[in-house]
Design a protein around this motif. Structure first.
Motif, PDB file in Angstrom:
ATOM      1  N   UNK A 116      39.389  38.352  38.762  1.00 60.05           N
ATOM      2  CA  UNK A 116      40.114  37.936  39.962  1.00 60.05           C
ATOM      3  C   UNK A 116      41.220  38.923  40.326  1.00 60.05           C
ATOM      4  N   UNK A 117      41.787  39.572  39.327  1.00 62.53           N
ATOM      5  CA  UNK A 117      42.845  40.541  39.639  1.00 62.53           C
ATOM      6  C   UNK A 117      42.309  41.644  40.549  1.00 62.53           C
ATOM      7  N   UNK A 118      41.047  42.023  40.352  1.00 63.14           N
ATOM      8  CA  UNK A 118      40.456  43.056  41.219  1.00 63.14           C
ATOM      9  C   UNK A 118      40.086  42.499  42.590  1.00 63.14           C
ATOM     10  N   UNK A 119      39.790  41.208  42.646  1.00 59.86           N
ATOM     11  CA  UNK A 119      39.576  40.585  43.968  1.00 59.86           C
ATOM     12  C   UNK A 119      40.854  40.707  44.787  1.00 59.86           C
ATOM     13  N   UNK A 120      41.983  40.433  44.145  1.00 53.93           N
ATOM     14  CA  UNK A 120      43.269  40.511  44.853  1.00 53.93           C
ATOM     15  C   UNK A 120      43.605  41.935  45.281  1.00 53.93           C
ATOM     16  N   UNK A 121      43.010  42.907  44.578  1.00 53.36           N
ATOM     17  CA  UNK A 121      43.219  44.314  44.945  1.00 53.36           C
ATOM     18  C   UNK A 121      42.121  44.817  45.872  1.00 53.36           C
ATOM     19  N   UNK A 122      41.266  43.900  46.338  1.00 53.54           N
ATOM     20  CA  UNK A 122      40.150  44.274  47.226  1.00 53.54           C
ATOM     21  C   UNK A 122      39.155  45.210  46.536  1.00 53.54           C
ATOM     22  N   UNK A 130      40.231  32.129  38.200  1.00 56.46           N
ATOM     23  CA  UNK A 130      39.925  32.132  39.619  1.00 56.46           C
ATOM     24  C   UNK A 130      41.010  32.877  40.381  1.00 56.46           C
ATOM     25  N   UNK A 131      40.763  33.109  41.658  1.00 52.07           N
ATOM     26  CA  UNK A 131      41.659  33.955  42.456  1.00 52.07           C
ATOM     27  C   UNK A 131      43.044  33.314  42.599  1.00 52.07           C
ATOM     28  N   UNK A 132      43.083  32.019  42.870  1.00 53.18           N
ATOM     29  CA  UNK A 132      44.387  31.347  42.989  1.00 53.18           C
ATOM     30  C   UNK A 132      45.112  31.307  41.656  1.00 53.18           C
ATOM     31  N   UNK A 133      44.400  30.948  40.597  1.00 53.68           N
ATOM     32  CA  UNK A 133      45.037  30.900  39.278  1.00 53.68           C
ATOM     33  C   UNK A 133      45.597  32.264  38.896  1.00 53.68           C
ATOM     34  N   UNK A 134      44.868  33.307  39.227  1.00 56.31           N
ATOM     35  CA  UNK A 134      45.331  34.665  38.909  1.00 56.31           C
ATOM     36  C   UNK A 134      46.611  34.998  39.689  1.00 56.31           C
ATOM     37  N   UNK A 135      46.613  34.692  40.975  1.00 55.29           N
ATOM     38  CA  UNK A 135      47.789  35.036  41.790  1.00 55.29           C
ATOM     39  C   UNK A 135      49.020  34.235  41.347  1.00 55.29           C
ATOM     40  N   UNK A 136      48.819  32.955  41.065  1.00 58.14           N
ATOM     41  CA  UNK A 136      49.964  32.146  40.599  1.00 58.14           C
ATOM     42  C   UNK A 136      50.490  32.690  39.276  1.00 58.14           C
TER      43      UNK A 136
END
Ligand code: SF4
Length: 174
Positions: free
Chosen positions: A63-69, A132-138
């Motif tokens: 997910x960290x890479x999802x947040x980095x596109x 998941x993406x939200x859990x990673x961002x939080x």
């Protein structure tokens, strides 16, 4: 009262991809409600995704890479839904920041809310360790994320660490 972000499906809302809820037990909800004001959030619905919707999985990276596109989220029809997942994660984060929320209870296994396990991107029902993406961002913003398996130990310690007016001393988390 301290606030706790909770996945809306865990709070009984029928917001999952299949139109169902994933409610926590009544005793657990009672315990949580005695310590926290529960703030419900479904990042996927908040981002505008419909109910029901195609299931989705994180493809080609954490997910960290999802947040980095640099990795994507796709649904089981092959549609790229990365933007919606990232938007939902950011909406959940803003909700936490605006409510001074430091703790979250999120649904395990979800490409948004999973905090320990997610599906492996092959749509074959196989899970792997990851967020998941939200859990990673939080998590990246210092919010402690629990799932239904890890929250009980946290709750059990609360009577020992709660100070006046329900202020929770987060030092014990270190
Ligand atoms: S995005 Fe999170 S809150 Fe929404 S249905 Fe999926 S697991 Fe539940």
């Amino acid at each position: 009262m301290e606030k706790l972000l909770i996945s809306a499906c865990l709070a009984g809302e029928k917001v999952r991809y299949n139109g169902q809820a994933l409610p926590i037990s009544e005793p657990l909800e009672e315990q949580l409600s005695s310590y926290f004001e529960l703030v419900r959030c479904c990042p996927e619905v908040a981002s505008g995704m419909p109910i029901p919707r195609a299931s989705a999985e994180i493809i080609d990276g954490p997910a960290s890479l999802v947040l980095e596109q640099k990795a994507k989220v796709k649904d089981n029809q092959g549609h790229d839904v990365t933007d919606a997942f990232v938007r939902g994660a950011n909406m959940a984060l803003q909700l936490c920041l605006s409510n001074n929320i430091r703790f979250a209870l999120l649904a395990e296994g979800s490409p948004s809310c999973g905090s320990f396990l997610v599906y492996d991107g092959t749509f074959s029902g196989v899970k792997m360790q990851g967020r998941g993406v939200t859990a990673e961002l939080l998590t990246q913003h210092g919010i402690t994320v629990f799932n239904v398996n890890t929250i009980q130990e946290f709750i059990d310690q609360l009577p020992l660490v709660i100070c006046n007016q329900s202020f929770i001393n987060a030092d014990f988390m270190k």
